[in-house]
Design an enzyme around this catalytic site. Structure first.
Site, mmCIF file in Angstrom:
data_model
loop_
_atom_site.group_PDB
_atom_site.id
_atom_site.type_symbol
_atom_site.label_atom_id
_atom_site.label_comp_id
_atom_site.label_asym_id
_atom_site.label_seq_id
_atom_site.Cartn_x
_atom_site.Cartn_y
_atom_site.Cartn_z
ATOM 1 N N ASN A 9 -6.226 -33.091 14.484
ATOM 2 C CA ASN A 9 -7.426 -33.391 13.533
ATOM 3 C C ASN A 9 -8.089 -33.847 14.123
ATOM 4 O O ASN A 9 -7.568 -35.711 14.288
ATOM 5 C CB ASN A 9 -7.159 -33.558 11.818
ATOM 6 N N LYS A 11 -11.055 -35.090 13.856
ATOM 7 C CA LYS A 11 -12.064 -35.406 13.008
ATOM 8 C C LYS A 11 -13.724 -36.065 13.981
ATOM 9 O O LYS A 11 -13.695 -34.883 14.190
ATOM 10 C CB LYS A 11 -11.066 -37.489 12.665
ATOM 11 N N HIS A 95 -9.354 -32.370 2.756
ATOM 12 C CA HIS A 95 -8.951 -33.431 3.914
ATOM 13 C C HIS A 95 -9.661 -34.035 2.449
ATOM 14 O O HIS A 95 -10.149 -34.183 2.431
ATOM 15 C CB HIS A 95 -9.297 -33.470 4.751
ATOM 16 N N GLU A 97 -10.822 -37.758 2.762
ATOM 17 C CA GLU A 97 -11.524 -37.353 3.576
ATOM 18 C C GLU A 97 -12.538 -37.226 3.224
ATOM 19 O O GLU A 97 -13.804 -37.459 2.940
ATOM 20 C CB GLU A 97 -12.016 -38.077 5.030
ATOM 21 N N GLY A 173 -4.435 -42.640 8.417
ATOM 22 C CA GLY A 173 -5.125 -43.927 9.785
ATOM 23 C C GLY A 173 -4.589 -45.182 9.453
ATOM 24 O O GLY A 173 -5.599 -46.191 9.724
ATOM 25 N N SER A 212 -0.644 -40.663 9.546
ATOM 26 C CA SER A 212 0.037 -41.875 11.008
ATOM 27 C C SER A 212 1.484 -41.093 11.434
ATOM 28 O O SER A 212 2.043 -41.918 11.554
ATOM 29 C CB SER A 212 0.745 -43.234 11.022
#
Ligand code: PEP
Length: 249
Positions: A9, A11, A95, A97, A173, A212
Site C-alpha cells: 500500500n 498510500k 483502510h 486511514e 506506521g 509495521s
C-alpha cells in the site's frame, strides 16, 4: 490451500519517476517462483503507468480505495468500473486511514466492498482496533462489528472472492508491530467468526496482517497458522525491503 499474498500500500507517496524506479527494482529482484502472490496499490493517478510497467509480470495491481457508487455526480470519486478499466484486480476497502481521517463507517465500507465485487474487483477488507479499544479489551468487538457489516450486506459467500486484512491501528506506521501471538489470536478470531457462517469459506479466506510489517519481522508473523500474508505500507516503498517480505514465505 491458501496462497499467501503480499500487498504493498503506497498510500500518498511517489512520483512517476520514483514509481518507475521502484517497480524496476521489484521486477529485477522478483523471485522466479514466488510462493506468495504479490500486488501493489499506487495512488489513483499512477495506476495506469504502474499497470503498464507491470504488464506480463506476476505482480498485480490494486487501488487504495473505491467509491460505493457505480457512477454519476460524485465529484472526486473513482468507481469500481474505472479501476477495472485501468487494470486493477484488487482494491482496499476500509483502510483505517479512510475510516478515521475520512469518517468512513462500517456500512459505507460494506457498500464499497459490494461495489468492488459487482465489477469483478477483489476487495481487501481492512479491519482493526485502535489502541484505546485494545486496552479496553474491545479488540474482538470492534473487529466483529467491522466484519459483520460486510457479512450482513453481502453474505458470507462474498468472502470467497475477497481478502481480509487485520491491521491494528496502533501498529500502522508507528514502527510498533503486533506480536505474532497477538496477530494469530485476532486472525483466528476472524476465521472462526467466518466459520460460524460457512466453514469452507473460512478455511479458504486469506487473512493478511498489516502494521509495521517489514523484512525483519515478516517471517515470524507469516509463520503463524492463520496469517496468510501481509499488507505492507512503509516497507513497500523500498524494493529490497518489499522483496525480502515477498521472499519471507
Ligand atoms: C498500511 O498502511 O496498511 C500499513 C500496514 O502501513 P505500515 O506497514 O507502514 O504500518
Amino acid at each position: 490451500m491458501r496462497r499467501p499474498i503480499v500487498a504493498g500500500n503506497w498510500k500518498m507517496h511517489g512520483t512517476r519517476a520514483e514509481n518507475e524506479r521502484l517497480i524496476e527494482g521489484i521486477l529485477e529482484g522478483y523471485p522466479a517462483e514466488s510462493h506468495a502472490a504479490c500486488l501493489v496499490c499506487p495512488p489513483f493517478v499512477y495506476l495506469q503507468d504502474v499497470g503498464r510497467q507491470l504488464r506480463d509480470s506476476p505482480i498485480q495491481l490494486g487501488a487504495q480505495n473505491v467509491s460505493a457508487e457505480a457512477q454519476g455526480a460524485f465529484t472526486g470519486e473513482v468507481s469500481a468500473a474505472m479501476l477495472k478499466d485501468v487494470g486493477c484486480e484488487y482494491t482496499l476497502v476500509g483502510h483505517s486511514e479512510r475510516r478515521l481521517l475520512y469518517r468512513e463507517n462500517d456500512q459505507q465500507v460494506a457498500r464499497k466492498f459490494a461495489a468492488a465485487q459487482a465489477k469483478g474487483l477483489i476487495p481487501i477488507l481492512c479491519v482493526g482496533e485502535q489502541l484505546a479499544e485494545r486496552e479496553a479489551n474491545h479488540t474482538q468487538d470492534v473487529v466483529a462489528r467491522q466484519l459483520d457489516a460486510v457479512l450482513e450486506l453481502c453474505g458470507v459467500k462474498s468472502l470467497g472472492q475477497a481478502v481480509v486484512a487485520y491491521e491494528p491501528v496502533w501498529a500502522i506506521g508507528t514502527g510498533r508491530t503486533a506480536t505474532r501471538e497477538q496477530a494469530q489470536e485476532v486472525h483466528a478470531f476472524i476465521r472462526n467468526r467466518i466459520a460460524a457462517a460457512d466453514a469452507r469459506i473460512a478455511a479458504e479466506t486469506r487473512i493478511l496482517y498489516g502494521g509495521s510489517c517489514k523484512a525483519s519481522n515478516a517471517a515470524e508473523l507469516f509463520a503463524m497458522p492463520d496469517v496468510d500474508g501481509g499488507l505492507i505500507g512503509g516497507a513497500s516503498l523500498k524494493a529490497e525491503e518489499f522483496l525480502a517480505i515477498v521472499r519471507a514465505f
